[in-house]
Design a protein around this motif. Structure first.
Motif, PDB file in Angstrom:
ATOM      1  N   VAL A 109       0.986  -0.683  -0.075  1.00 41.52           N
ATOM      2  CA  VAL A 109      -0.393   0.316   0.012  1.00 41.52           C
ATOM      3  C   VAL A 109       0.614   1.072  -0.227  1.00 41.52           C
ATOM      4  CG1 VAL A 109      -1.462   1.898   1.243  1.00 41.52           C
ATOM      5  CG2 VAL A 109      -1.483  -1.394   1.602  1.00 41.52           C
ATOM      6  N   SER A 110       1.004   2.232  -0.715  1.00 47.44           N
ATOM      7  CA  SER A 110       1.396   3.045  -0.528  1.00 47.44           C
ATOM      8  C   SER A 110       0.816   3.997  -0.502  1.00 47.44           C
ATOM      9  CB  SER A 110       2.034   4.009  -2.218  1.00 47.44           C
ATOM     10  OG  SER A 110       0.482   3.458  -3.354  1.00 47.44           O
ATOM     11  N   SER A 111       0.873   5.453   0.408  1.00 47.41           N
ATOM     12  CA  SER A 111      -0.510   6.677   0.818  1.00 47.41           C
ATOM     13  C   SER A 111       0.667   8.210   0.340  1.00 47.41           C
ATOM     14  CB  SER A 111      -0.253   6.723   2.481  1.00 47.41           C
ATOM     15  OG  SER A 111      -1.406   7.478   1.944  1.00 47.41           O
ATOM     16  N   ILE A 112       0.793   8.662  -0.551  1.00 50.97           N
ATOM     17  CA  ILE A 112       2.223   9.713  -0.931  1.00 50.97           C
ATOM     18  C   ILE A 112       1.221  10.971  -1.040  1.00 50.97           C
ATOM     19  CG2 ILE A 112       3.335  10.163  -2.944  1.00 50.97           C
ATOM     20  CD1 ILE A 112       3.218   7.289  -4.520  1.00 50.97           C
ATOM     21  N   GLY A 113       0.978  11.692   0.284  1.00 51.84           N
ATOM     22  CA  GLY A 113       0.414  12.670   0.012  1.00 51.84           C
ATOM     23  C   GLY A 113      -0.815  13.108   0.450  1.00 51.84           C
ATOM     24  N   LEU A 114      -1.253  12.625   1.079  1.00 55.27           N
ATOM     25  CA  LEU A 114      -2.998  11.827   1.633  1.00 55.27           C
ATOM     26  C   LEU A 114      -2.915  12.278   3.288  1.00 55.27           C
ATOM     27  CD1 LEU A 114      -5.823  11.218   1.240  1.00 55.27           C
ATOM     28  CD2 LEU A 114      -5.350   9.330   1.468  1.00 55.27           C
ATOM     29  N   THR A 115      -2.008  11.943   4.173  1.00 57.56           N
ATOM     30  CA  THR A 115      -1.782  12.080   5.342  1.00 57.56           C
ATOM     31  C   THR A 115      -2.091  13.195   5.155  1.00 57.56           C
ATOM     32  OG1 THR A 115      -0.459  10.105   5.404  1.00 57.56           O
ATOM     33  CG2 THR A 115      -0.861  10.511   7.329  1.00 57.56           C
ATOM     34  N   GLU A 116      -2.182  14.466   4.821  1.00 57.48           N
ATOM     35  CA  GLU A 116      -1.986  15.782   5.269  1.00 57.48           C
ATOM     36  C   GLU A 116      -3.588  16.092   5.669  1.00 57.48           C
ATOM     37  OE1 GLU A 116       1.944  15.253   2.873  1.00 57.48           O
ATOM     38  OE2 GLU A 116      -0.451  14.346   2.717  1.00 57.48           O
ATOM     39  N   HIS A 117      -4.302  14.992   4.303  1.00 58.13           N
ATOM     40  CA  HIS A 117      -5.769  15.776   4.520  1.00 58.13           C
ATOM     41  C   HIS A 117      -6.635  14.858   5.572  1.00 58.13           C
ATOM     42  CE1 HIS A 117      -5.231  17.630   0.514  1.00 58.13           C
ATOM     43  NE2 HIS A 117      -4.041  16.898   0.774  1.00 58.13           N
ATOM     44  N   ILE A 118      -5.797  14.093   6.209  1.00 56.77           N
ATOM     45  CA  ILE A 118      -6.790  12.690   6.900  1.00 56.77           C
ATOM     46  C   ILE A 118      -7.116  13.701   7.903  1.00 56.77           C
ATOM     47  CG2 ILE A 118      -6.310  10.685   8.900  1.00 56.77           C
ATOM     48  CD1 ILE A 118      -7.079  10.446   5.500  1.00 56.77           C
ATOM     49  N   GLY A 119      -6.402  14.318   8.585  1.00 56.95           N
ATOM     50  CA  GLY A 119      -7.104  14.644  10.240  1.00 56.95           C
ATOM     51  C   GLY A 119      -5.892  13.662  11.191  1.00 56.95           C
ATOM     52  N   VAL A 120      -5.318  14.324  12.108  1.00 54.70           N
ATOM     53  CA  VAL A 120      -4.027  13.693  13.528  1.00 54.70           C
ATOM     54  C   VAL A 120      -5.269  12.978  13.780  1.00 54.70           C
ATOM     55  CG1 VAL A 120      -3.031  13.711  15.520  1.00 54.70           C
ATOM     56  CG2 VAL A 120      -2.364  15.222  13.441  1.00 54.70           C
ATOM     57  N   ALA A 121      -6.354  13.625  14.754  1.00 56.71           N
ATOM     58  CA  ALA A 121      -7.795  12.790  15.652  1.00 56.71           C
ATOM     59  C   ALA A 121      -7.492  11.140  14.895  1.00 56.71           C
ATOM     60  CB  ALA A 121      -8.364  13.482  15.443  1.00 56.71           C
ATOM     61  N   ASN A 160       6.816  17.644  17.526  1.00 56.60           N
ATOM     62  CA  ASN A 160       6.142  16.806  17.472  1.00 56.60           C
ATOM     63  C   ASN A 160       4.771  17.392  18.918  1.00 56.60           C
ATOM     64  OD1 ASN A 160       6.235  14.124  15.689  1.00 56.60           O
ATOM     65  ND2 ASN A 160       8.424  14.258  17.628  1.00 56.60           N
ATOM     66  N   ARG A 161       5.112  18.687  18.351  1.00 55.25           N
ATOM     67  CA  ARG A 161       4.283  19.709  19.692  1.00 55.25           C
ATOM     68  C   ARG A 161       2.916  20.344  18.654  1.00 55.25           C
ATOM     69  NH1 ARG A 161       8.961  19.144  21.203  1.00 55.25           N
ATOM     70  NH2 ARG A 161       9.822  20.985  21.222  1.00 55.25           N
ATOM     71  N   SER A 162       3.852  20.674  17.921  1.00 57.17           N
ATOM     72  CA  SER A 162       3.084  22.140  17.065  1.00 57.17           C
ATOM     73  C   SER A 162       1.834  21.294  16.632  1.00 57.17           C
ATOM     74  CB  SER A 162       3.672  22.709  16.069  1.00 57.17           C
ATOM     75  OG  SER A 162       4.964  22.728  16.235  1.00 57.17           O
ATOM     76  N   GLU A 163       0.676  22.924  16.441  1.00 55.21           N
ATOM     77  CA  GLU A 163      -0.964  22.363  16.509  1.00 55.21           C
ATOM     78  C   GLU A 163      -0.813  22.267  14.764  1.00 55.21           C
ATOM     79  OE1 GLU A 163      -4.837  23.335  16.239  1.00 55.21           O
ATOM     80  OE2 GLU A 163      -3.705  23.804  17.528  1.00 55.21           O
ATOM     81  N   ALA A 164      -1.642  21.270  14.846  1.00 59.02           N
ATOM     82  CA  ALA A 164      -1.692  20.474  13.716  1.00 59.02           C
ATOM     83  C   ALA A 164      -1.887  21.384  12.481  1.00 59.02           C
ATOM     84  CB  ALA A 164      -2.829  19.022  13.917  1.00 59.02           C
ATOM     85  N   ALA A 165      -3.614  22.243  12.723  1.00 59.09           N
ATOM     86  CA  ALA A 165      -3.581  23.046  11.829  1.00 59.09           C
ATOM     87  C   ALA A 165      -3.258  23.852  11.298  1.00 59.09           C
ATOM     88  CB  ALA A 165      -5.463  23.711  12.307  1.00 59.09           C
ATOM     89  N   ALA A 166      -3.235  23.955   9.587  1.00 63.47           N
ATOM     90  CA  ALA A 166      -1.919  24.347   8.605  1.00 63.47           C
ATOM     91  C   ALA A 166      -2.445  26.148   9.202  1.00 63.47           C
ATOM     92  CB  ALA A 166      -2.754  24.551   7.128  1.00 63.47           C
ATOM     93  N   GLU A 180      -3.924  19.387   8.449  1.00 64.13           N
ATOM     94  CA  GLU A 180      -2.995  18.703   9.289  1.00 64.13           C
ATOM     95  C   GLU A 180      -1.563  18.515   9.447  1.00 64.13           C
ATOM     96  OE1 GLU A 180      -5.656  17.376  12.134  1.00 64.13           O
ATOM     97  OE2 GLU A 180      -7.614  18.613  11.641  1.00 64.13           O
ATOM     98  N   LEU A 181      -0.368  18.943  10.251  1.00 64.76           N
ATOM     99  CA  LEU A 181       0.030  18.635   9.438  1.00 64.76           C
ATOM    100  C   LEU A 181       0.871  18.259  11.266  1.00 64.76           C
ATOM    101  CD1 LEU A 181       2.498  21.165   7.267  1.00 64.76           C
ATOM    102  CD2 LEU A 181       1.156  18.564   6.624  1.00 64.76           C
ATOM    103  N   THR A 182       1.848  16.633  10.972  1.00 59.21           N
ATOM    104  CA  THR A 182       2.483  16.834  12.540  1.00 59.21           C
ATOM    105  C   THR A 182       3.876  16.421  12.328  1.00 59.21           C
ATOM    106  OG1 THR A 182       2.024  15.846  15.134  1.00 59.21           O
ATOM    107  CG2 THR A 182       1.357  14.177  13.011  1.00 59.21           C
ATOM    108  N   GLY A 183       4.354  15.711  13.678  1.00 62.12           N
ATOM    109  CA  GLY A 183       5.925  15.526  13.793  1.00 62.12           C
ATOM    110  C   GLY A 183       5.744  13.701  13.022  1.00 62.12           C
ATOM    111  N   SER A 184       7.282  13.737  12.362  1.00 57.97           N
ATOM    112  CA  SER A 184       7.486  12.404  11.970  1.00 57.97           C
ATOM    113  C   SER A 184       7.065  11.571  12.995  1.00 57.97           C
ATOM    114  CB  SER A 184       8.895  12.584  11.292  1.00 57.97           C
ATOM    115  OG  SER A 184       9.884  13.160  12.167  1.00 57.97           O
ATOM    116  N   GLY A 185       7.896  11.895  14.246  1.00 55.04           N
ATOM    117  CA  GLY A 185       7.592  11.033  15.675  1.00 55.04           C
ATOM    118  C   GLY A 185       5.881  10.627  15.917  1.00 55.04           C
ATOM    119  N   ARG A 186       4.747  11.392  15.920  1.00 57.36           N
ATOM    120  CA  ARG A 186       3.886  11.266  15.587  1.00 57.36           C
ATOM    121  C   ARG A 186       3.557   9.853  14.744  1.00 57.36           C
ATOM    122  NH1 ARG A 186      -1.075  13.700  17.691  1.00 57.36           N
ATOM    123  NH2 ARG A 186      -2.700  12.326  17.672  1.00 57.36           N
ATOM    124  N   ILE A 187       3.251  10.368  12.994  1.00 59.14           N
ATOM    125  CA  ILE A 187       3.014  10.175  12.605  1.00 59.14           C
ATOM    126  C   ILE A 187       3.889   7.951  12.604  1.00 59.14           C
ATOM    127  CG2 ILE A 187       3.847   9.122   9.968  1.00 59.14           C
ATOM    128  CD1 ILE A 187       1.620  11.228  10.126  1.00 59.14           C
TER     129      ILE A 187
END
Length: 434
Positions: free
Chosen positions: A276-288, A317-323, A336-343
């Motif tokens: 499975v590849s997810s290329i540029g979709l995670t940004e649209h999913i929402g951290v929650a 991995n601490r910053s506000e997720a919303a753009a 929404e974005l978060t740090g690689s550690g959260r991913i």
């Protein structure tokens, strides 16, 4: 008198608009020439870069939304002009502002002088340019954040602009994600081909394997894999992308082993994919929603199957997720974005083993540089297709994003993971040829 944000110039004795900017400048030094409709100006006479405030409405935009949103509104609406740069690539001006313009909050007395100078009427918000999406709280009519209906609306806002417009900006690959440059002199097309090669190799795909590409865009990864004997399925919420991809698959003679569906990725019912590849979709999913997202992707894999997640990340991995406001209103609603550690943590918590991570931040700088160059080249065509305001949004967004990657405000990470690896033949030391 003020009517819909329009106001006559300030009477003599008040601060001029140029003096207002000087008051807001922490050190009084300006990296560019600023001129305004009230006849005032400041900054070096011979500065190669400049800003020109053309209308009172622009003052209202700047005063009612201080920061990037107000400047974007004034610029996109045509009330703020730029000099010394092309609107398709305002990167040099944005860099000068970020590096050399230092603003500060004025004293109460200075602030009162600024209010008198611009007029109280300019502190009353007015309608933004029509290219702007509604604020987050007003999008409830489209559904809860990251519900299927609201996600579809957000994807439509950004991706269903015009396939011709995207072709001019992205080039023949029609790939709207970070490229991977094999060397600094590589072309954009070579770098995008190399990105697909890298993902293909990381996923250890072989002829006869199956691949699911979620958020597949115009089907670049699907077609790359299918040309190498892989049976590939892509899913996209954009109707325009799906139509373009389906036609490209047919034109390439790949219909027997490749398909792109216009659907939510959650509507894919098949399972036991090899990759499975997810290329540029995670940004649209929402951290929650990461637990459900990575859980779903895991459920689509066979035991021993591999997942490659490619997404923009924050440097912590601490910053506000919303753009930020500009990105949220004009580019990626609800992104929404978060740090690689959260991913990595979320992938692990979904029951996958993370094998490798990689930061490709510098590659996105180069990708955005080349996309802006394409927009400059095809500027007249782009304006004729989508209008000057929308074209300016894209130039501003891409140049600003380039600066963000350069300054490590944002990053781009790959995370490679496996489901239930129990001696399935993965190499002791992964190595992917350049």
């Amino acid at each position: 008198m003020t009517v819909d944000g329009e106001q006559t110039p300030a009477p003599t004795g008040r601060l001029s608009l140029a003096q207002v900017l000087e008051t807001l400048s922490a050190d009084g030094a300006l990296p560019l020439r600023f001129t305004a409709y009230d006849g005032s100006s400041t900054g070096p006479d011979d500065a190669p870069l400049g800003l020109e405030l053309l209308t009172p409405r622009g003052t209202t935009y700047l005063a009612t939304a201080p920061g990037d949103l107000g400047m974007a509104r004034a610029y996109i609406a045509g009330d703020l002009d730029v000099h010394g740069v092309h609107p398709g690539d305002p990167y040099p001006l944005l860099k000068a502002l970020a590096d050399d313009l230092h603003l500060h909050w004025p004293s109460p007395r200075a602030l009162a002088g600024i209010v008198r100078a611009i007029g109280i009427g300019h502190l009353v918000p007015i309608s933004p340019p029509p290219q702007e999406a509604r604020p987050r709280w007003r999008r409830m009519a489209e559904g809860l954040r990251h519900s299927r209906s609201r996600d579809a609306s957000a994807i439509h806002h950004h991706y269903d602009v015009s396939n011709d417009f995207y072709a001019w900006v992205l080039g023949p690959s029609m790939t709207y994600t970070c490229a991977v440059y094999p060397d600094p002199d590589a072309t954009l097309e070579q770098a995008q081909e190399n990105k697909y090669r890298l993902i293909f190799d990381k996923l250890r795909l072989r002829p006869g394997d199956t691949l699911l590409d979620v958020g597949c865009g115009w089907g670049g990864m699907v077609r790359y894999a299918a040309r190498r004997g892989v049976r590939a399925v892509g899913a996209t919420l954009s109707a325009e992308q799906a139509r373009w991809a389906q036609r490209a698959i047919a034109d390439d003679g790949l219909s027997d082993r490749a398909q792109v569906r216009h659907c939510d990725y959650r509507d894919v019912t098949e399972s036991a994919f090899d990759a499975v590849s997810s290329i540029g979709l995670t940004e649209h999913i929402g951290v929650a929603n990461y637990p459900a997202y990575f859980g779903f992707l895991r459920s689509r894999l066979r035991p021993g199957g591999l997942l490659l997640n490619h997404c923009i990340t924050r440097p912590d991995n601490r910053s506000e997720a919303a753009a930020g406001e500009f990105i949220d209103r004009y580019v990626f609603p609800d992104g929404e974005l978060t740090g690689s550690g959260r991913i990595v943590s979320e992938i692990q918590d979904a029951g996958l083993e993370v094998l490798h991570t990689e930061n490709l931040r510098h590659h996105y700088q180069l990708t955005l540089r080349d996309w802006c160059a394409n927009l400059v080249t095809y500027w007249d065509d782009a304006v004729a297709e989508v209008g000057q305001a929308t074209a300016k949004v894209w130039g501003l967004y891409m140049a600003g994003s380039r600066l963000g990657f350069e300054k490590n405000v944002i990053e781009l990470h790959h995370a490679l993971a496996v489901k239930d690896d129990r001696g399935t033949g993965l190499p002791l030391r992964p190595w992917w040829r350049p």
